[in-house]
Design an enzyme around this catalytic site. Structure first.
Site, PDB file in Angstrom:
ATOM      1  N   GLY A 131      -5.535  28.747 -20.596  1.00  0.00           N
ATOM      2  CA  GLY A 131      -6.834  28.415 -20.001  1.00  0.00           C
ATOM      3  C   GLY A 131      -7.053  26.917 -20.121  1.00  0.00           C
ATOM      4  O   GLY A 131      -6.755  26.153 -19.204  1.00  0.00           O
ATOM      5  N   GLU A 366     -14.424  26.289 -15.728  1.00  0.00           N
ATOM      6  CA  GLU A 366     -14.091  24.942 -15.198  1.00  0.00           C
ATOM      7  C   GLU A 366     -14.021  23.904 -16.326  1.00  0.00           C
ATOM      8  O   GLU A 366     -14.470  22.772 -16.183  1.00  0.00           O
ATOM      9  CB  GLU A 366     -15.049  24.546 -14.081  1.00  0.00           C
ATOM     10  CG  GLU A 366     -14.823  25.433 -12.865  1.00  0.00           C
ATOM     11  CD  GLU A 366     -15.278  24.855 -11.565  1.00  0.00           C
ATOM     12  OE1 GLU A 366     -15.214  23.625 -11.405  1.00  0.00           O
ATOM     13  OE2 GLU A 366     -15.659  25.648 -10.696  1.00  0.00           O
ATOM     14  N   THR A 368     -14.069  24.161 -20.806  1.00  0.00           N
ATOM     15  CA  THR A 368     -15.102  24.467 -21.801  1.00  0.00           C
ATOM     16  C   THR A 368     -15.838  23.184 -22.202  1.00  0.00           C
ATOM     17  O   THR A 368     -15.364  22.070 -21.920  1.00  0.00           O
ATOM     18  CB  THR A 368     -14.461  25.075 -23.063  1.00  0.00           C
ATOM     19  OG1 THR A 368     -13.600  24.088 -23.643  1.00  0.00           O
ATOM     20  CG2 THR A 368     -13.677  26.351 -22.744  1.00  0.00           C
TER      21      THR A 368
HETATM   22  C1  FAD Z   1     -16.284  34.567 -15.512  1.00  0.00           C
HETATM   23  C2  FAD Z   1     -15.118  33.630 -15.481  1.00  0.00           C
HETATM   24  C3  FAD Z   1     -14.718  33.058 -14.293  1.00  0.00           C
HETATM   25  C4  FAD Z   1     -13.597  32.205 -14.250  1.00  0.00           C
HETATM   26  N1  FAD Z   1     -13.179  31.710 -13.038  1.00  0.00           N
HETATM   27  C5  FAD Z   1     -12.003  31.031 -12.979  1.00  0.00           C
HETATM   28  C6  FAD Z   1     -11.428  30.662 -11.727  1.00  0.00           C
HETATM   29  O1  FAD Z   1     -12.008  30.930 -10.650  1.00  0.00           O
HETATM   30  N2  FAD Z   1     -10.225  30.040 -11.710  1.00  0.00           N
HETATM   31  C7  FAD Z   1      -9.546  29.745 -12.867  1.00  0.00           C
HETATM   32  O2  FAD Z   1      -8.458  29.188 -12.774  1.00  0.00           O
HETATM   33  N3  FAD Z   1     -10.068  30.069 -14.083  1.00  0.00           N
HETATM   34  C8  FAD Z   1     -11.269  30.711 -14.167  1.00  0.00           C
HETATM   35  N4  FAD Z   1     -11.782  31.080 -15.384  1.00  0.00           N
HETATM   36  C9  FAD Z   1     -11.054  30.740 -16.596  1.00  0.00           C
HETATM   37  C10 FAD Z   1     -11.750  29.675 -17.432  1.00  0.00           C
HETATM   38  O3  FAD Z   1     -11.681  28.423 -16.784  1.00  0.00           O
HETATM   39  C11 FAD Z   1     -11.123  29.675 -18.829  1.00  0.00           C
HETATM   40  O4  FAD Z   1     -11.536  30.875 -19.455  1.00  0.00           O
HETATM   41  C12 FAD Z   1     -11.515  28.459 -19.642  1.00  0.00           C
HETATM   42  O5  FAD Z   1     -10.936  27.297 -19.118  1.00  0.00           O
HETATM   43  C13 FAD Z   1     -11.108  28.598 -21.114  1.00  0.00           C
HETATM   44  O6  FAD Z   1      -9.781  29.041 -21.236  1.00  0.00           O
HETATM   45  P1  FAD Z   1      -9.442  30.262 -22.233  1.00  0.00           P
HETATM   46  O7  FAD Z   1     -10.387  31.353 -21.900  1.00  0.00           O
HETATM   47  O8  FAD Z   1      -8.004  30.522 -22.151  1.00  0.00           O
HETATM   48  O9  FAD Z   1      -9.830  29.726 -23.671  1.00  0.00           O
HETATM   49  P2  FAD Z   1      -8.866  28.859 -24.634  1.00  0.00           P
HETATM   50  O10 FAD Z   1      -8.266  27.744 -23.877  1.00  0.00           O
HETATM   51  O11 FAD Z   1      -7.979  29.799 -25.357  1.00  0.00           O
HETATM   52  O12 FAD Z   1      -9.944  28.275 -25.646  1.00  0.00           O
HETATM   53  C14 FAD Z   1     -10.514  29.044 -26.710  1.00  0.00           C
HETATM   54  C15 FAD Z   1     -11.482  28.128 -27.469  1.00  0.00           C
HETATM   55  O13 FAD Z   1     -10.745  27.025 -28.041  1.00  0.00           O
HETATM   56  C16 FAD Z   1     -11.311  25.798 -27.559  1.00  0.00           C
HETATM   57  N5  FAD Z   1     -10.229  24.825 -27.381  1.00  0.00           N
HETATM   58  C17 FAD Z   1      -9.093  24.968 -26.663  1.00  0.00           C
HETATM   59  N6  FAD Z   1      -8.341  23.869 -26.740  1.00  0.00           N
HETATM   60  C18 FAD Z   1      -9.036  22.990 -27.513  1.00  0.00           C
HETATM   61  C19 FAD Z   1      -8.802  21.650 -27.939  1.00  0.00           C
HETATM   62  N7  FAD Z   1      -7.710  20.937 -27.585  1.00  0.00           N
HETATM   63  N8  FAD Z   1      -9.726  21.068 -28.742  1.00  0.00           N
HETATM   64  C20 FAD Z   1     -10.834  21.736 -29.104  1.00  0.00           C
HETATM   65  N9  FAD Z   1     -11.123  22.995 -28.713  1.00  0.00           N
HETATM   66  C21 FAD Z   1     -10.239  23.607 -27.932  1.00  0.00           C
HETATM   67  C22 FAD Z   1     -12.001  26.144 -26.263  1.00  0.00           C
HETATM   68  O14 FAD Z   1     -13.008  25.206 -25.940  1.00  0.00           O
HETATM   69  C23 FAD Z   1     -12.558  27.527 -26.581  1.00  0.00           C
HETATM   70  O15 FAD Z   1     -13.761  27.398 -27.303  1.00  0.00           O
HETATM   71  C24 FAD Z   1     -12.916  31.895 -15.449  1.00  0.00           C
HETATM   72  C25 FAD Z   1     -13.332  32.463 -16.654  1.00  0.00           C
HETATM   73  C26 FAD Z   1     -14.398  33.327 -16.686  1.00  0.00           C
HETATM   74  C27 FAD Z   1     -14.799  33.965 -18.004  1.00  0.00           C
END
Ligand code: FAD
Length: 389
Positions: A131, A366, A368
């Site tokens: 993500g 888009e 976090t």
């Molecule tokens: C309802 C919904 C709609 C979505 N729509 C789309 C879409 O249309 N297209 C698309 O491509 N994606 C989409 N997403 C995906 C969304 O963009 C990701 O869920 C988001 O970018 C976070 O990725 P992850 O869930 O894998 O969390 P992770 O990347 O696993 O992160 C988990 C936690 O760790 C934190 N974290 C991660 N890396 C770091 C770092 N280096 N430093 C500090 N903190 C960190 C994050 O902020 C978060 O709090 C959607 C998600 C949802 C829930």
């Protein structure tokens, strides 16, 4: 004298969208949330009034209006229904890769049906295992004659199952890290493409969020956007421009909750007077309104920068700041709105619990809020290093 930062045409379009939102979308918002059904009637309303065209140049079938107007439309719709606001925001998200990096032939082919809303867009970057760290994606694309063959899957894709155009990011060179990513337009009737699951969610319940599977999915070579290996840059440039759409959604949610809480607080009486006149509630209302206005300042500043042709690191930072501020304001303000309504804030008969559930996603997708902070700090350090060099 009015200090509204908007000009004549902007005010007119805002009034039109505000009226449509209040008269046609607001009465449907609770039902969309409760039924979890994609709001095709709202899509039809946007089509009828040309709202999908706000972000598109006239020569591709759009209205050729400003970025600011596109964001204002998302804000106004999200004041009453965040799911409906997202329909407009994702149309831009899924179109931007083509606008920013597509060939003239691709723009002529793909953009007009997106500008009219005949085709809905999706943007597929995230995967189950990637993500925030999107370059760790595992979906691959290999060239076979006049086609690319995609294998893998994408997770959490907005508009899954309703979109007619998916921009999909996949690795044409799996050993090359982010330099190995390429971008493709995938149409849903492509052989080997399937939407394999839709997610039940906390909020934005009418929006579909799904998993896409690519099993030897053949895509014409002419659907590659830009060059092989340019996909990651296209994805990031897109997010710089599209994130403020989520900021606008967040701001609309925040302002909608503030307006509702104000109205409630003027009419709900305790201890013989409206709760709006109890100082602790008055202070909440003042903070909510002030935070919304501060968030709006950052968002509209970003829009003015785009419309003035600013690009590069300055725009990246402005975009991240708008998303960060608006998302955090939405979460804080909607939580306070529930508090102002007391027990009535917690039950579904009143809309503020929906606003609070809808607000949360604006801090996640888009990029976090943590990622936005990293981006802002990175640009600060870069700019400071340039000055001192
Ligand atoms: C309802 C919904 C709609 C979505 N729509 C789309 C879409 O249309 N297209 C698309 O491509 N994606 C989409 N997403 C995906 C969304 O963009 C990701 O869920 C988001 O970018 C976070 O990725 P992850 O869930 O894998 O969390 P992770 O990347 O696993 O992160 C988990 C936690 O760790 C934190 N974290 C991660 N890396 C770091 C770092 N280096 N430093 C500090 N903190 C960190 C994050 O902020 C978060 O709090 C959607 C998600 C949802 C829930």
């Amino acid at each position: 004298m009015s200090f509204d930062v908007l000009g004549g045409e902007e005010l007119e379009i805002r009034e039109l969208v505000r009226r449509l939102a209040q008269e046609r979308i607001a009465p449907r918002a609770a039902e969309i949330d409760g039924s979890h059904e994609f709001p095709w009637d709202v899509v039809e309303l946007f089509r009828e009034h040309g709202l999908f065209g706000l972000y598109f140049p006239e020569h591709y079938g759009g209205l050729g209006t400003s970025t600011l107007l596109g964001l204002i439309a998302i804000e106004e719709v999200s004041k009453v229904c965040a799911t409906s606001g997202l329909v407009l925001a994702v149309q831009e998200l899924g179109s931007l890769p083509i606008k920013l990096a597509g060939s003239e032939e691709q723009k002529q082919r793909f953009l007009p049906p997106l500008a009219s809303g005949e085709v809905l867009a999706a943007y597929a970057l995230s995967e189950a295992g990637s993500g925030s760290d999107s370059a760790a994606m595992r979906t691959t694309a290999r060239r076979e004659g006049d086609a690319y063959v995609l294998d893998g899957s994408k997770r959490f894709i907005t508009n899954a199952g309703v979109a007619g155009s998916y921009v999909v990011f996949a690795k044409t060179d799996p050993e090359a890290g982010h330099e190995g990513v390429s971008a493709f337009v995938v149409e849903p009737d492509s052989p080997g493409f399937e939407v394999t699951r839709l997610e039940p969610k906390m909020g934005i319940a009418g929006s579909t969020t799904g998993e896409l599977a690519f099993d030897g999915c053949r895509v014409p070579a002419g659907n590659l956007i830009g060059e092989e290996g340019e996909g990651f840059r296209i994805a990031m440039r897109t997010l710089d421009r599209s994130r403020p759409g989520i900021a606008a959604q967040a701001l609309g949610i925040a302002q909608g909750a503030t307006d509702y809480a104000l109205d409630y607080a003027r009419h709900r009486e305790t201890f013989g007077k409206p709760i709006a006149t109890h100082q602790l509630i008055a202070a909440k209302l003042a903070d909510m309104e002030t935070e919304c206005e501060a968030a709006r300042g950052l968002l509209y500043r970003f829009a003015r920068m785009v419309d003035a042709g600013v690009s590069g690191p300055e725009l990246t930072k402005a975009s991240a700041m708008a998303k960060l501020k608006c998302g955090d304001v939405a979460m804080a303000v909607t939580t306070e709105a529930v508090q102002i309504l007391g027990g009535y804030g917690y039950i579904k008969e009143y809309p503020v619990e929906r606003y609070m559930r809808d607000a949360k996603i604006t801090q996640i997708y888009e990029g976090t809020q943590e990622v936005q902070r990293l981006v802002i700090a990175r640009e600060m350090v870069r700019a400071a290093a340039t000055v001192s060099a």
